[in-house]
Scaffold this active site. Structure first.
Site, PDB file in Angstrom:
ATOM      1  N   GLU A 404       0.835  -1.221   0.000  1.00 15.93           N
ATOM      2  CA  GLU A 404       0.000   0.000   0.000  1.00 15.93           C
ATOM      3  C   GLU A 404       0.861   1.260   0.000  1.00 15.93           C
ATOM      4  OE1 GLU A 404      -2.790  -0.473  -0.862  1.00 15.93           O
ATOM      5  OE2 GLU A 404      -2.922  -2.597  -0.322  1.00 15.93           O
TER       6      GLU A 404
HETATM    7  C1  LIG Z   1       2.336  -9.751   0.514  1.00 17.12           C
HETATM    8  C2  LIG Z   1       2.083  -8.706  -0.523  1.00 17.12           C
HETATM    9  C3  LIG Z   1       0.777  -8.380  -0.865  1.00 17.12           C
HETATM   10  C4  LIG Z   1       0.539  -7.438  -1.856  1.00 17.12           C
HETATM   11  N1  LIG Z   1      -0.763  -7.190  -2.256  1.00 17.12           N
HETATM   12  C5  LIG Z   1      -0.987  -6.394  -3.340  1.00 17.12           C
HETATM   13  C6  LIG Z   1      -2.286  -6.287  -3.907  1.00 17.12           C
HETATM   14  O1  LIG Z   1      -3.256  -6.889  -3.430  1.00 17.12           O
HETATM   15  N2  LIG Z   1      -2.446  -5.502  -5.013  1.00 17.12           N
HETATM   16  C7  LIG Z   1      -1.403  -4.832  -5.585  1.00 17.12           C
HETATM   17  O2  LIG Z   1      -1.608  -4.151  -6.582  1.00 17.12           O
HETATM   18  N3  LIG Z   1      -0.146  -4.925  -5.065  1.00 17.12           N
HETATM   19  C8  LIG Z   1       0.087  -5.690  -3.960  1.00 17.12           C
HETATM   20  N4  LIG Z   1       1.356  -5.813  -3.454  1.00 17.12           N
HETATM   21  C9  LIG Z   1       2.443  -5.064  -4.054  1.00 17.12           C
HETATM   22  C10 LIG Z   1       2.959  -3.922  -3.188  1.00 17.12           C
HETATM   23  O3  LIG Z   1       2.005  -2.908  -3.090  1.00 17.12           O
HETATM   24  C11 LIG Z   1       4.296  -3.444  -3.795  1.00 17.12           C
HETATM   25  O4  LIG Z   1       5.241  -4.466  -3.510  1.00 17.12           O
HETATM   26  C12 LIG Z   1       4.762  -2.118  -3.250  1.00 17.12           C
HETATM   27  O5  LIG Z   1       3.917  -1.086  -3.705  1.00 17.12           O
HETATM   28  C13 LIG Z   1       6.206  -1.790  -3.660  1.00 17.12           C
HETATM   29  O6  LIG Z   1       6.415  -1.992  -5.038  1.00 17.12           O
HETATM   30  P1  LIG Z   1       7.670  -2.875  -5.511  1.00 17.12           P
HETATM   31  O7  LIG Z   1       7.632  -4.146  -4.767  1.00 17.12           O
HETATM   32  O8  LIG Z   1       7.665  -2.937  -6.981  1.00 17.12           O
HETATM   33  O9  LIG Z   1       8.941  -2.073  -5.007  1.00 17.12           O
HETATM   34  P2  LIG Z   1       9.674  -0.878  -5.798  1.00 17.12           P
HETATM   35  O10 LIG Z   1       8.661   0.117  -6.262  1.00 17.12           O
HETATM   36  O11 LIG Z   1      10.607  -1.442  -6.778  1.00 17.12           O
HETATM   37  O12 LIG Z   1      10.497  -0.213  -4.609  1.00 17.12           O
HETATM   38  C14 LIG Z   1      11.730  -0.753  -4.107  1.00 17.12           C
HETATM   39  C15 LIG Z   1      12.355   0.266  -3.160  1.00 17.12           C
HETATM   40  O13 LIG Z   1      12.629   1.491  -3.868  1.00 17.12           O
HETATM   41  C16 LIG Z   1      11.974   2.580  -3.229  1.00 17.12           C
HETATM   42  N5  LIG Z   1      11.484   3.503  -4.251  1.00 17.12           N
HETATM   43  C17 LIG Z   1      10.781   3.208  -5.367  1.00 17.12           C
HETATM   44  N6  LIG Z   1      10.487   4.349  -6.035  1.00 17.12           N
HETATM   45  C18 LIG Z   1      10.988   5.366  -5.329  1.00 17.12           C
HETATM   46  C19 LIG Z   1      11.002   6.790  -5.482  1.00 17.12           C
HETATM   47  N7  LIG Z   1      10.405   7.390  -6.513  1.00 17.12           N
HETATM   48  N8  LIG Z   1      11.626   7.520  -4.553  1.00 17.12           N
HETATM   49  C20 LIG Z   1      12.204   6.937  -3.480  1.00 17.12           C
HETATM   50  N9  LIG Z   1      12.229   5.614  -3.269  1.00 17.12           N
HETATM   51  C21 LIG Z   1      11.628   4.841  -4.187  1.00 17.12           C
HETATM   52  C22 LIG Z   1      10.824   1.973  -2.439  1.00 17.12           C
HETATM   53  O14 LIG Z   1      10.437   2.800  -1.339  1.00 17.12           O
HETATM   54  C23 LIG Z   1      11.439   0.654  -1.992  1.00 17.12           C
HETATM   55  O15 LIG Z   1      12.191   0.851  -0.837  1.00 17.12           O
HETATM   56  C24 LIG Z   1       1.619  -6.752  -2.456  1.00 17.12           C
HETATM   57  C25 LIG Z   1       2.931  -7.073  -2.096  1.00 17.12           C
HETATM   58  C26 LIG Z   1       3.168  -8.054  -1.171  1.00 17.12           C
HETATM   59  C27 LIG Z   1       4.595  -8.419  -0.870  1.00 17.12           C
END
Ligand SMILES: Cc1cc2nc3c(=O)[nH]c(=O)nc-3n(C[C@H](O)[C@H](O)[C@H](O)COP(=O)(O)OP(=O)(O)OC[C@H]3O[C@@H](n4cnc5c(N)ncnc54)[C@H](O)[C@@H]3O)c2cc1C
Length: 548
Positions: A404
């Site tokens: 989220e």
């Molecule tokens: C158990 C679980 C349940 C989930 N359920 C859902 C769901 O129901 N529906 C859904 O759509 N998603 C879901 N997700 C996905 C979740 O919302 C994402 O994993 C989360 O938003 C982060 O995206 P990412 O994993 O691609 O990380 P990334 O976006 O790749 O981020 C990696 C790191 O980089 C940092 N970062 C990225 N961009 C920036 C920026 N512009 N500035 C500074 N720092 C940055 C982040 O803070 C983080 O520390 C779920 C994930 C898990 C693990």
């Protein structure tokens, strides 16, 4: 909750007294959900033949939960809900999540989907779907994340192509979608973000639906696997392929992110409740263990329970003051949501809510991880084993600062949008803090907390000046420290209020005042240090080339 409802002039519903509702959900959590939380963690979800099977007992618990009306607690009565407040919902959510987060996730997704449909979808569609979500006949998902699009939805590749009118065919891959398949209900509705090809890739929201258990291949929605995860083993995290899957446009083309915002607000508050639930569960486990575990000697040389040792008392009192502090802040935000939802024009409550939501989500998530970690420490070696459940608290909590919107993204939202772009919410919060500080303290202990909060607020003001003075790079580098400072001050405000409103002879009064001082001494004192770090901006954030 009583304090917050009254402070904001919210009246409880006479027909359904809040205390009875909380007692009932606490009973259900103790009898059904807590044991299920442990067994589901050990068993996990299975994926076979394209279908997900949830751990034993989940289906029965869900049916009982849905049958008793909990899914629609804060949804409108005319759509099958109970029409109760967000404050009560947040308190109920904490209890559910403290026992079994996967059920809380399922419930909030249904609630968030219902709220989004009621606000943005065709009324006939909402009238058809929302009552089914309230009854638990159907469940829902939110499908935003893709392999190349996590924090930044603009990078998504899923495409929607118009079939006719509001009907579109969606093709692409979504990952990490919670409960995209299960064996609980008749149908699953998916709220999916995709780019409309005909309209310059405008991000839009679509409603899709399918039968669970791979029973509906013609829908074009296929769950292709589930993740093996650190925690939340009771909830399936699914990879989903969309192959020209038919969906209905919700809102207008290009309004996807605006529509999803309704959901995001609901989900951020819920993740805060998940955090409070974990904090509470971890604290209770630690307190109980520390009372029973005999180790070391007391002042008189006799063997004592570890709760007698100052360092263990330090840990447990920190856990307690973080739990009760984030609980109060989350309920406060929910109360602003209640007031804001009743007002049509932008209001003081809406401004406070917008400012406090990223803070609540950030604080409750980060402090849940910290508290669960302390909980393991209190248990010593037993905390590292599966014997007591302390390690499960940490594993389950670790997702909270990630999903989220990560903590980093909450911090960017706060700093870039809610301070640098328009600081209405910041000024509204500082006005509230000033009003609280101007009240006469009624006891010596309160006056100490008041002095420390006053110093914290001064540091918050100075940190805000730094954030406004930095360039974008400096503000972004300081964003997480700023959000932590805002969290500490906001929770300090809650502690001063709690310590000030409890009556002198109330049984909880002395405890509240003592914990308020623990919080002030251990957390509010960190504000000046954080403000100093924030003033450095990007100075202590090396260039990426140096870190590669
Ligand atoms: C158990 C679980 C349940 C989930 N359920 C859902 C769901 O129901 N529906 C859904 O759509 N998603 C879901 N997700 C996905 C979740 O919302 C994402 O994993 C989360 O938003 C982060 O995206 P990412 O994993 O691609 O990380 P990334 O976006 O790749 O981020 C990696 C790191 O980089 C940092 N970062 C990225 N961009 C920036 C920026 N512009 N500035 C500074 N720092 C940055 C982040 O803070 C983080 O520390 C779920 C994930 C898990 C693990």
């Amino acid at each position: 909750m009583y304090v917050i409802q009254h402070a904001l002039g919210l009246e409880s519903d006479d027909e359904t007294p809040s205390a009875d509702i909380l007692a009932e959900i606490a009973r259900f959590a103790d009898l059904e959900l807590r044991p299920l939380g442990r067994s589901a963690d050990a068993e996990g979800c299975r994926f076979e033949g394209g279908a997900v099977t949830l751990p034993k007992g989940f289906k029965e618990a869900f049916r009982e939960f849905a049958g008793d009306g909990w899914l629609g607690l804060s949804l409108p009565k005319e759509y099958g809900g109970l029409g109760l407040t967000n404050v009560l919902q947040a308190a109920v959510s904490e209890i559910i999540n403290g026992a079994f987060i996967p059920l809380g996730m399922l419930a909030v997704t249904a609630r968030a989907a219902a709220k989004t449909l009621l606000k943005h979808a065709d009324p006939n569609l909402s009238a058809d779907i929302v009552p089914r979500l309230c009854r638990g006949e159907w469940t829902s998902t939110i499908a935003m994340t893709e392999p190349a699009a996590g924090s930044d939805p603009n990078l998504m590749n899923t495409r929607a192509s118009c079939i006719s009118g509001r009907r579109y065919g969606l093709t692409g891959s979504k990952i990490f979608i919670s409960f995209a398949d299960h064996d609980l209900a008749e149908r699953i509705v998916h709220l999916v973000l995709a780019k409309v090809t005909e309209r310059d890739d405008a991000i839009s929201l679509f409603l899709l639906s399918t039968r669970p258990g791979a029973a509906d291949p013609a829908s074009g929605i296929e769950v292709i696997g589930i993740e093996q995860k650190l925690g939340l083993h009771g909830s399936p995290t699914c990879a989903v392929a969309l192959r020209n899957a038919e969906g209905i446009l919700v809102g207008e083309v290009g309004e996807g992110l605006k529509c999803i915002f309704t959901m995001v607000n609901c989900m951020r508050l819920e993740v805060a409740s998940e955090g409070v639930g974990v904090c509470h569960a971890a604290t209770e486990l630690a307190r109980q263990y520390a009372r029973d575990r005999i180790q070391g000697r007391g002042k008189g040389g006799q063997a004592v329970a570890i709760i007698e040792h100052p360092d263990v008392r330090r840990m447990i009192s920190e856990m307690a003051c973080l739990t009760e502090g984030v609980r109060a802040l989350t309920l406060q935000a929910a109360a602003y949501m209640d007031v804001a939802e009743r007002q049509s024009a932008p209001s003081h409550s809406a401004a406070l809510l917008a400012f406090l939501l990223p803070i609540c989500k950030f604080a409750a998530s980060e402090f849940a991880v910290y508290t669960a970690n302390l909980g393991i420490q209190v248990h010593g070696g037993s905390g590292y084993t599966r014997a007591y459940g302390a390690e499960q608290c940490l594993r389950d909590a670790r997702i909270l600062p990630i999903y989220e919107g990560t903590s980093g993204i909450q911090a960017i939202d706060l700093v870039m949008r809610k301070v640098r772009r328009s600081a209405t919410g910041y000024h509204a919060l500082v006005d509230e803090l000033d009003r609280q500080l101007q009240r006469q303290p009624w006891c010596d202990e309160c006056s100490r907390v008041q002095q420390q909060l006053s110093a914290g607020v001064a540091a918050f003001r100075s940190a805000t000046d730094s954030i406004l003075a930095h360039d974008d790079e400096g503000a972004l580098a300081a964003a997480t420290d700023y959000t932590m400072l805002a969290s500490i001050v906001s929770i300090g405000w809650m502690w001063l209020r709690m310590a000030s409103v409890v009556e002198a002879d109330a049984p909880a009064s002395n405890r509240k005042r003592v914990l308020a001082n623990v919080y002030a001494d251990r957390y509010l004192t960190a504000c000046e240090h954080l403000a100093q770090r924030i003033s450095f901006g990007a100075r202590s954030t090396p260039d990426a080339t140096l870190l590669m």
